[in-house]
Design a protein around this motif. Structure first.
Motif, PDB file in Angstrom:
ATOM      1  N   GLY A  16       0.813  -1.143  -0.030  1.00 25.97           N
ATOM      2  CA  GLY A  16      -0.005  -0.181  -0.101  1.00 25.97           C
ATOM      3  C   GLY A  16       0.718   1.162  -0.138  1.00 25.97           C
ATOM      4  N   GLU A  17       0.304   2.354  -0.570  1.00 29.77           N
ATOM      5  CA  GLU A  17       1.245   3.614  -0.532  1.00 29.77           C
ATOM      6  C   GLU A  17       1.321   4.206   0.666  1.00 29.77           C
ATOM      7  OE1 GLU A  17      -0.360   6.494  -3.493  1.00 29.77           O
ATOM      8  OE2 GLU A  17       0.610   5.266  -5.028  1.00 29.77           O
ATOM      9  N   ARG A  18       2.196   5.190   0.969  1.00 36.51           N
ATOM     10  CA  ARG A  18       2.632   5.830   2.169  1.00 36.51           C
ATOM     11  C   ARG A  18       2.559   4.885   3.370  1.00 36.51           C
ATOM     12  NH1 ARG A  18       2.378  10.939   0.441  1.00 36.51           N
ATOM     13  NH2 ARG A  18       1.229  11.441  -1.418  1.00 36.51           N
ATOM     14  N   SER A  19       3.109   3.699   3.258  1.00 39.22           N
ATOM     15  CA  SER A  19       3.276   2.794   4.324  1.00 39.22           C
ATOM     16  C   SER A  19       4.779   2.702   4.824  1.00 39.22           C
ATOM     17  CB  SER A  19       3.025   1.361   4.002  1.00 39.22           C
ATOM     18  OG  SER A  19       3.642   0.921   2.750  1.00 39.22           O
ATOM     19  N   THR A  20       4.824   2.463   6.113  1.00 43.98           N
ATOM     20  CA  THR A  20       6.195   2.604   6.911  1.00 43.98           C
ATOM     21  C   THR A  20       6.421   1.536   7.561  1.00 43.98           C
ATOM     22  OG1 THR A  20       5.680   5.061   6.844  1.00 43.98           O
ATOM     23  CG2 THR A  20       7.427   4.179   8.492  1.00 43.98           C
ATOM     24  N   CYS A  21       7.659   0.962   7.441  1.00 42.51           N
ATOM     25  CA  CYS A  21       8.153  -0.113   8.482  1.00 42.51           C
ATOM     26  C   CYS A  21       9.552   0.209   9.025  1.00 42.51           C
ATOM     27  CB  CYS A  21       8.413  -1.466   7.608  1.00 42.51           C
ATOM     28  SG  CYS A  21       8.999  -2.760   8.341  1.00 42.51           S
ATOM     29  N   THR A  22       9.367   0.057  10.318  1.00 41.27           N
ATOM     30  CA  THR A  22      10.709   0.325  10.974  1.00 41.27           C
ATOM     31  C   THR A  22      11.151  -1.036  11.693  1.00 41.27           C
ATOM     32  OG1 THR A  22      10.041   2.507  11.397  1.00 41.27           O
ATOM     33  CG2 THR A  22      12.005   1.749  12.766  1.00 41.27           C
ATOM     34  N   SER A  23      12.380  -1.463  11.672  1.00 40.33           N
ATOM     35  CA  SER A  23      12.779  -2.518  12.542  1.00 40.33           C
ATOM     36  C   SER A  23      14.097  -2.331  13.084  1.00 40.33           C
ATOM     37  CB  SER A  23      12.693  -3.661  11.826  1.00 40.33           C
ATOM     38  OG  SER A  23      13.799  -3.983  11.023  1.00 40.33           O
ATOM     39  N   LYS A  24      14.356  -2.308  14.441  1.00 38.47           N
ATOM     40  CA  LYS A  24      15.401  -1.862  15.097  1.00 38.47           C
ATOM     41  C   LYS A  24      15.832  -3.060  16.174  1.00 38.47           C
ATOM     42  CE  LYS A  24      15.096   3.244  14.858  1.00 38.47           C
ATOM     43  NZ  LYS A  24      15.015   4.317  15.745  1.00 38.47           N
ATOM     44  N   THR A  25      16.767  -3.414  16.094  1.00 36.88           N
ATOM     45  CA  THR A  25      17.269  -4.710  17.125  1.00 36.88           C
ATOM     46  C   THR A  25      18.337  -4.293  17.846  1.00 36.88           C
ATOM     47  OG1 THR A  25      16.436  -6.560  15.592  1.00 36.88           O
ATOM     48  CG2 THR A  25      18.250  -6.972  16.834  1.00 36.88           C
ATOM     49  N   ILE A  26      18.273  -4.625  19.053  1.00 31.63           N
ATOM     50  CA  ILE A  26      19.407  -4.736  19.916  1.00 31.63           C
ATOM     51  C   ILE A  26      20.010  -5.984  20.200  1.00 31.63           C
ATOM     52  CG2 ILE A  26      20.371  -4.029  22.309  1.00 31.63           C
ATOM     53  CD1 ILE A  26      19.771  -1.651  20.713  1.00 31.63           C
ATOM     54  N   SER A  27      20.917  -6.460  19.832  1.00 32.65           N
ATOM     55  CA  SER A  27      21.382  -7.795  19.914  1.00 32.65           C
ATOM     56  C   SER A  27      22.601  -8.056  20.800  1.00 32.65           C
ATOM     57  CB  SER A  27      21.923  -8.213  18.251  1.00 32.65           C
ATOM     58  OG  SER A  27      22.391  -9.555  18.216  1.00 32.65           O
TER      59      SER A  27
END
Lengths: 249, 376
Positions: free
Chosen positions: B226-237
């Motif tokens: 879909g347009e204007r969608s946002t995905c953020t994935s931040k990992t502390i390993s």
């Protein structure tokens, strides 16, 4: 037992294979401000780093006595907790750690190391706000990450705040005046003068007479090629301002 | 591996199932490909074929999937495979060409749970995955977020033993927002595949604290459909000694004006290993994309290893992308500075690392509770 707060005796220090300090001796009694001036490369910053316990340098001979204790072999944190504070020429940035959290952490470490009770959160907040107020630092600055995005002047002011919070016995100011505008220089120097008492002393490393005019040191030492070439009163700084370091070479 | 070694797993495919033929077909494909190993896998992950060898001869058993703190209008339920349409059932397979962990899950998994979030709820939903068996487990969790809904999930994956091959699908509706705070404290062999489908103006954010004690792999595939969608994935390993933590993130931009951020901050001591591979894949007709990926690895030991491979496949000029990787030991000047303020070396290091964690994932109270004591 020495009456001096700091005694440096015939100190020889190498960085790698190169000898930087070549038999430096210096005494600082209580309740005095001493200044060290010298040309670039004379060993001024090396001296402040060695006094703070930096492990990059090798002390080949001589000794450093602080509060009648030989600190030549001590770790930086041990020296700090004895009451020696260095205000850095280039303070580092620590992302993600707020200035307030940092001040709390170091104040607690210092109190614990000296067997003193740690201040509760509200007492500590009051204590920090009082010290910050002297330097015109507001709560918003205390919430910022340590030195991240700070201007050169803000970093130096922050160093001075740490100094006020830890209330050390001997303070080394390593070119604290560089990067400070006239107003900030006034605030920082007023803060230092206000701190001076019978139980502490200051060692000021600088290139400029302006800070010394404000601090009015008891003695000025000229450091050239790893040794103290001459020691005198404030008029020695005046001479350097007019003639440079050439005559001490 | 031979097909014989998988006989026990094959027995789990119930002959009465509605999609038996297709499942057997997928299982055959899995047998042909086998689990990825060092030779055929594109990068430096741990060798799953070798690690899984002892488990594939065992029975399949169910994991415990618990959902707590759910609003009365949102629903969590078991789903028999017969309740899913063929299209929904095999959706992950149509997405992946060759992803053998997903193929195995679809072919042989008998445990499907569905969480429907139809109403906005302010309190976080808690999802717990527990697996205490020494066997292999192939659960599938489908999380559907309706249009115009906001929710937060506190997700705890605690696979204590065995081999957990978990498939999680997130279907995020139009103008919806789902924030996931994920804890991975697995002690067994874990492969978790997250498949995220983002509709118009939807947002998915995952903050992931990964503390594996054996070998763990998280693969997150975000699909901007879909347009204007946002995905953020931040990992502390922060893998334990002798543990490996693989993080793979793939952001696929099929529609315009979408954004993605992916990254890892790894704190690696002793013999721990973290591998981060990230892909930004922007299709040729897609405009106005913004994407960034980066990783920082802090090596606290000479024996610790961080692998990083940020990648980009960009077929359109209308893009703003950033990528970077920094791996190394801590800055000695920073440590010295803190030590001159009275902190011993260990405390100075912990304060620096704590700062990096804070500046990356913020003061997330739920995640902070699970952090090792020294970084809280």
């Amino acid at each position: 037992m020495s009456v001096n707060l700091l005694e440096i005796d015939d100190l020889h220090v190498k960085a790698g294979e190169k000898e930087i300090l070549k038999g430096l001796s210096l005494s600082i009694p209580f309740n005095e401000i001493h200044a060290i001036m010298g040309p670039n490369g004379a060993g001024k910053s090396v001296l402040s780093n060695v006094l703070s316990g930096k492990e990059d340098y090798k002390i080949t001979s001589g000794k450093i006595i602080f509060k009648n204790e030989n600190i030549t072999e001590l770790q930086p944190n041990e020296i700090s907790n004895l009451g020696l504070f260095m205000a850095f020429q280039y303070p580092v940035e620590i992302p993600g750690v707020t200035l307030m959290n940092f001040l709390k952490t170091i104040h607690e470490a210092n109190r614990k190391a000296n067997g003193l009770e740690v201040l509760g959160p509200s007492d500590f907040l009051k204590y920090v706000r009082e010290k910050a107020g002297i330097l015109g630092i507001n709560d918003e600055v205390l919430k910022r990450q340590l030195n991240v995005g700070f201007s050169g002047g803000e970093k130096k002011r922050n160093e001075t705040l740490q100094l006020l919070v830890l209330d050390p016995i001997l303070t080394i100011l390593d070119e604290t005046d560089s990067g400070l505008d006239v107003d900030a220089l006034d605030i920082v120097s007023d803060g230092i003068v206000g701190m001076k008492n019978e139980e502490n002393s200051f060692l000021v490393i600088t290139h400029y007479k302006k800070l010394l005019d404000k601090l009015r040191p008891s003695k000025v030492h000229i450091l050239v090629d790893g040794r103290i070439a001459e020691t005198g009163g404030p008029d020695l700084a005046e001479k350097i301002e007019n003639e440079g370091f050439e005559s001490f070479g | 591996m031979t097909s014989f070694e998988f006989n026990k797993i094959k027995e789990s495919i119930n002959s009465n199932l509605r999609y038996l033929d297709r499942r057997e077909e997928i299982f055959s494909k899995f047998i042909n490909n086998g689990f990825p190993n060092k030779r055929n896998e594109s990068w430096r992950y741990f060798d799953l074929a070798s690690k899984s060898k002892s488990y594939v001869k065992k029975n399949i058993s169910n994991s415990q999937i618990i959902v707590e703190n759910l609003h009365e209008n949102n629903n969590f339920y078991d789903c028999l495979e017969n309740n899913l349409s063929s299209e929904d059932y095999f959706k992950p397979c149509s997405y992946f060409k060759n992803e053998s962990v997903v193929d195995l899950n679809i072919a042989c998994g008998n445990q499907i749970k569905i969480l429907d979030i139809d109403y906005t709820q302010n309190d976080p939903i808690v999802v717990r995955i527990n697996y205490d068996d020494t066997n292999i487990s192939l659960p599938r969790l489908i999380i559907n977020v309706s249009d115009n809904v906001k929710a937060k999930i506190n997700y705890i994956n605690k696979a204590n033993d065995g081999f957990l091959n978990l498939l999680v699908e997130y279907n995020i509706g139009n103008k919806s927002e789902l924030n996931v705070s994920r804890i991975n404290s697995s002690q067994g062999l874990l492969v978790e595949t997250n498949l995220v489908f983002l509709l118009n103006q939807s947002t998915f954010e995952m903050k992931n604290l990964s503390l594996p004690i054996d070998s763990s792999r998280l693969q997150l595939f975000s699909n901007h459909i879909g347009e204007r969608s946002t995905c953020t994935s931040k990992t502390i390993s922060i893998p334990a000694e002798n543990s490996t933590d693989d993080i793979l993130v793939d952001n696929i931009f099929s529609e315009s004006n979408c954004e993605s951020v992916s990254g890892v901050r790894a704190i690696l001591d002793k013999d721990s290993v973290c591998t981060f591979q990230s892909m930004i894949d922007i299709h040729n007709s897609v405009l106005g994309s913004k994407a960034e990926q980066d990783c920082k690895g802090f090596l606290l030991s000479d024996r610790a290893v961080m692998n990083a491979k940020p990648q980009m496949k960009i077929f359109n000029d209308d893009v703003i992308c950033k990528h970077g990787a920094t791996i190394g030991s801590l800055n000695e000047d920073e440590i010295f500075y803190l030590r001159t303020r009275g902190l011993d070396r260990k405390k100075a290091i912990n304060l620096i690392l704590d700062g990096h964690i804070n500046s990356y994932i913020g003061h997330e109270v739920f995640l902070k509770e699970f952090l090792p004591e020294e970084y809280r």
